[in-house]
Design an enzyme around this catalytic site. Structure first.
Site, PDB file in Angstrom:
ATOM      1  N   LYS A  86       0.820  -1.213   0.000  1.00 20.64           N
ATOM      2  CA  LYS A  86       0.000   0.000   0.000  1.00 20.64           C
ATOM      3  C   LYS A  86       0.856   1.267   0.000  1.00 20.64           C
ATOM      4  O   LYS A  86       0.418   2.309  -0.480  1.00 20.64           O
ATOM      5  CB  LYS A  86      -0.942   0.011   1.208  1.00 20.64           C
ATOM      6  CG  LYS A  86      -2.098  -0.971   1.053  1.00 20.64           C
ATOM      7  CD  LYS A  86      -3.140  -0.783   2.123  1.00 20.64           C
ATOM      8  CE  LYS A  86      -4.248  -1.814   1.993  1.00 20.64           C
ATOM      9  NZ  LYS A  86      -5.137  -1.854   3.152  1.00 20.64           N
ATOM     10  N   LYS A 100     -10.968  -4.563  -3.933  1.00 25.13           N
ATOM     11  CA  LYS A 100     -11.881  -3.414  -3.968  1.00 25.13           C
ATOM     12  C   LYS A 100     -11.190  -2.200  -4.560  1.00 25.13           C
ATOM     13  O   LYS A 100     -11.835  -1.332  -5.126  1.00 25.13           O
ATOM     14  CB  LYS A 100     -12.242  -2.990  -2.534  1.00 25.13           C
ATOM     15  CG  LYS A 100     -12.906  -3.978  -1.660  1.00 25.13           C
ATOM     16  CD  LYS A 100     -13.197  -3.269  -0.318  1.00 25.13           C
ATOM     17  CE  LYS A 100     -13.421  -4.224   0.818  1.00 25.13           C
ATOM     18  NZ  LYS A 100     -12.277  -4.346   1.726  1.00 25.13           N
ATOM     19  N   LYS A 108      -4.499 -10.217  -6.753  1.00 21.18           N
ATOM     20  CA  LYS A 108      -5.743 -10.684  -6.120  1.00 21.18           C
ATOM     21  C   LYS A 108      -6.897  -9.758  -6.520  1.00 21.18           C
ATOM     22  O   LYS A 108      -6.682  -8.572  -6.814  1.00 21.18           O
ATOM     23  CB  LYS A 108      -5.598 -10.759  -4.603  1.00 21.18           C
ATOM     24  CG  LYS A 108      -5.478  -9.428  -3.940  1.00 21.18           C
ATOM     25  CD  LYS A 108      -5.648  -9.497  -2.438  1.00 21.18           C
ATOM     26  CE  LYS A 108      -5.638  -8.046  -1.936  1.00 21.18           C
ATOM     27  NZ  LYS A 108      -5.752  -7.809  -0.571  1.00 21.18           N
TER      28      LYS A 108
HETATM   29  P1  TYM Z   1     -10.385  -6.470   3.751  1.00 18.75           P
HETATM   30  O1  TYM Z   1     -11.497  -5.504   3.978  1.00 18.75           O
HETATM   31  O2  TYM Z   1      -9.298  -6.091   2.805  1.00 18.75           O
HETATM   32  O3  TYM Z   1     -10.965  -7.857   3.270  1.00 18.75           O
HETATM   33  C1  TYM Z   1     -11.992  -8.511   3.997  1.00 18.75           C
HETATM   34  C2  TYM Z   1     -11.774 -10.008   3.986  1.00 18.75           C
HETATM   35  O4  TYM Z   1     -11.791 -10.499   2.633  1.00 18.75           O
HETATM   36  C3  TYM Z   1     -10.624 -11.269   2.382  1.00 18.75           C
HETATM   37  N1  TYM Z   1     -10.238 -11.066   0.975  1.00 18.75           N
HETATM   38  C4  TYM Z   1     -10.123 -12.041   0.076  1.00 18.75           C
HETATM   39  N2  TYM Z   1     -10.287 -13.366   0.171  1.00 18.75           N
HETATM   40  C5  TYM Z   1     -10.095 -14.101  -0.963  1.00 18.75           C
HETATM   41  N3  TYM Z   1      -9.751 -13.548  -2.149  1.00 18.75           N
HETATM   42  C6  TYM Z   1      -9.570 -12.226  -2.285  1.00 18.75           C
HETATM   43  N4  TYM Z   1      -9.250 -11.691  -3.456  1.00 18.75           N
HETATM   44  C7  TYM Z   1      -9.768 -11.404  -1.145  1.00 18.75           C
HETATM   45  N5  TYM Z   1      -9.674 -10.068  -0.917  1.00 18.75           N
HETATM   46  C8  TYM Z   1      -9.973  -9.877   0.384  1.00 18.75           C
HETATM   47  C9  TYM Z   1      -9.577 -10.706   3.338  1.00 18.75           C
HETATM   48  O5  TYM Z   1      -8.553 -11.631   3.571  1.00 18.75           O
HETATM   49  C10 TYM Z   1     -10.415 -10.417   4.558  1.00 18.75           C
HETATM   50  O6  TYM Z   1     -10.587 -11.584   5.326  1.00 18.75           O
HETATM   51  N6  TYM Z   1      -7.432  -6.002   7.759  1.00 18.75           N
HETATM   52  C11 TYM Z   1      -8.642  -6.601   7.271  1.00 18.75           C
HETATM   53  C12 TYM Z   1      -9.874  -6.221   8.061  1.00 18.75           C
HETATM   54  C13 TYM Z   1      -9.756  -6.420   9.537  1.00 18.75           C
HETATM   55  C14 TYM Z   1      -9.823  -7.677  10.200  1.00 18.75           C
HETATM   56  C15 TYM Z   1      -9.708  -7.372  11.574  1.00 18.75           C
HETATM   57  C16 TYM Z   1      -9.974  -8.992   9.762  1.00 18.75           C
HETATM   58  C17 TYM Z   1      -9.612  -5.457  10.474  1.00 18.75           C
HETATM   59  N7  TYM Z   1      -9.572  -6.018  11.698  1.00 18.75           N
HETATM   60  C18 TYM Z   1      -9.725  -8.376  12.532  1.00 18.75           C
HETATM   61  C19 TYM Z   1      -9.990  -9.993  10.734  1.00 18.75           C
HETATM   62  C20 TYM Z   1      -9.865  -9.692  12.085  1.00 18.75           C
HETATM   63  C21 TYM Z   1      -8.876  -6.155   5.840  1.00 18.75           C
HETATM   64  O7  TYM Z   1      -8.386  -5.154   5.404  1.00 18.75           O
HETATM   65  O8  TYM Z   1      -9.761  -6.914   5.153  1.00 18.75           O
END
Ligand code: TYM
Length: 327
Positions: free
Chosen positions: A111, A195, A192
């Site tokens: 990032k 968003k 990957k």
């Molecule tokens: P975020 O918002 O980027 O993504 C949310 C969840 O989706 C999964 N994910 C994917 N899984 C499979 N293929 C993909 N292309 C893909 N893109 C995203 C991510 O692995 C995630 O599980 N830091 C985290 C949010 C967070 C969090 C937490 C998660 C904040 N606090 C505590 C677990 C526990 C994040 O940015 O997810």
């Protein structure tokens, strides 16, 4: 009952990758665990957000949680910022985290790459994520593969705290699906699905219309050759589509391969589009009903209330063993 915690950022529209890698598993786990599922707005603001977009996306993601099948009577659904103890434990864990650990985080490196100025929030992001998890003493954290390194840091921080102040935190386990933990972009299987990719054709969003879904899948890049075969090393694009097919249909990867044996990409992609439309249409229908009913604010309020009770207890215990004066 054992505890589950996870979250999704309200930064941009949530994708089929988020659904397959995370949200779908939230729904499965809610029957067997005490579950907390958050919309992580505090994490979203580690990069600049337009206030109106943030407000809309926060409500949209919360409504999608419920539309996808999370029952707010079984699991707490809430905004991260509404449970203020996350920020407080986040600060405490920041003081236990080294600069070197944060510098090694690949998500931070990705990032921050090429940016002239990078916010400190983006750097300390993983300490807040650790707080999200540890504040409930979560046993299990359902996430996609890209969060694995953050989970490892969380485990290290829990162990470090326990070592210094006495055994308190549960060491959480990641729950990463065997198939679908890393859904790739439709235009380039070396990235990957995300968003934040500016090319809307690279991702299927949960609220895409059936026409858009069909168009995106028909235009998805496919490897040279013609066999519908799962071989991520040599056929990454087709393998990604097979994974999506498998996850949306409930068929195993081998069953999908079998079904399209001897057929070309065309019919496979056509069917895949219908499988994805069939998965998302009922979610979209429920989503519209939930948004129209206006019930989401109440769901979030209730979820935050219940989650705060657990979080407050942990925060007090932590502050106490660390030597803070009681209020
Ligand atoms: P975020 O918002 O980027 O993504 C949310 C969840 O989706 C999964 N994910 C994917 N899984 C499979 N293929 C993909 N292309 C893909 N893109 C995203 C991510 O692995 C995630 O599980 N830091 C985290 C949010 C967070 C969090 C937490 C998660 C904040 N606090 C505590 C677990 C526990 C994040 O940015 O997810």
């Amino acid at each position: 009952m054992k505890r589950v915690l996870s979250g999704i950022q309200p930064s941009g529209k949530i994708t089929l990758g988020n659904y397959i890698g995370a949200l779908k598993n939230f729904v499965t786990l809610q029957d067997d665990y005490t579950c907390n599922f958050m919309v992580v707005d505090l994490h979203a603001i580690t990069v600049s957000q337009d206030p109106a977009d943030l407000r809309e996306q926060s409500e949209a993601v919360a409504a999608l949680f419920v539309a996808a099948g999370i029952d707010p009577n079984k699991a707490n659904v809430y905004m991260q910022s509404h449970v203020r103890q996350h920020s407080q434990l986040g600060w405490i864990l920041t003081t236990l985290t080294s600069m070197g650990e944060l510098e090694r985080m690949t998500q931070f490196k990705d990032k921050a790459a090429g940016k002239e100025s990078v916010g400190a929030g983006l750097f300390v992001y993983p300490a807040l994520m650790a707080a999200d998890i540890l504040i409930y003493n979560a046993d299990l954290v359902p996430v996609g593969e890209d969060q694995k390194q953050h989970l490892e840091l969380t485990r290290d921080l829990a162990g470090r705290f326990n070592h210094r102040f006495g055994e308190y935190f549960t060491i959480p386990e990641p729950y990463i699906p065997k198939v679908g933990a890393r859904i790739m972009s439709l235009d380039d299987a070396s990235n990957k699905m995300s968003k934040s990719n500016p090319n809307a054709g690279s991702a299927i969003y949960l609220l895409d219309s059936p026409a858009d879904i069909r168009k995106k899948i028909s235009r998805a890049t496919t490897d040279s050759g013609r066999e519908v075969k799962f071989d991520p090393a040599n056929k990454p694009e087709v393998s990604n589509l097979i994974t999506i097919y498998s996850q949306c249909s409930g068929l195993s990867v081998a069953e999908v391969e079998q079904r399209y044996e001897g057929q070309m990409y065309g019919p496979f992609k056509k069917d895949l589009a219908e499988v994805v439309v069939g998965t998302l249409e009922p979610i979209q229908q429920r989503y519209r009903e939930i948004r129209e009913s206006g019930e989401i604010r109440d769901i979030l309020r209730q979820g935050a209330e219940r989650a705060s009770e657990m979080a407050e207890k942990t925060l007090r215990d932590v502050q106490n063993v660390m030597g803070f004066l009681p209020e």
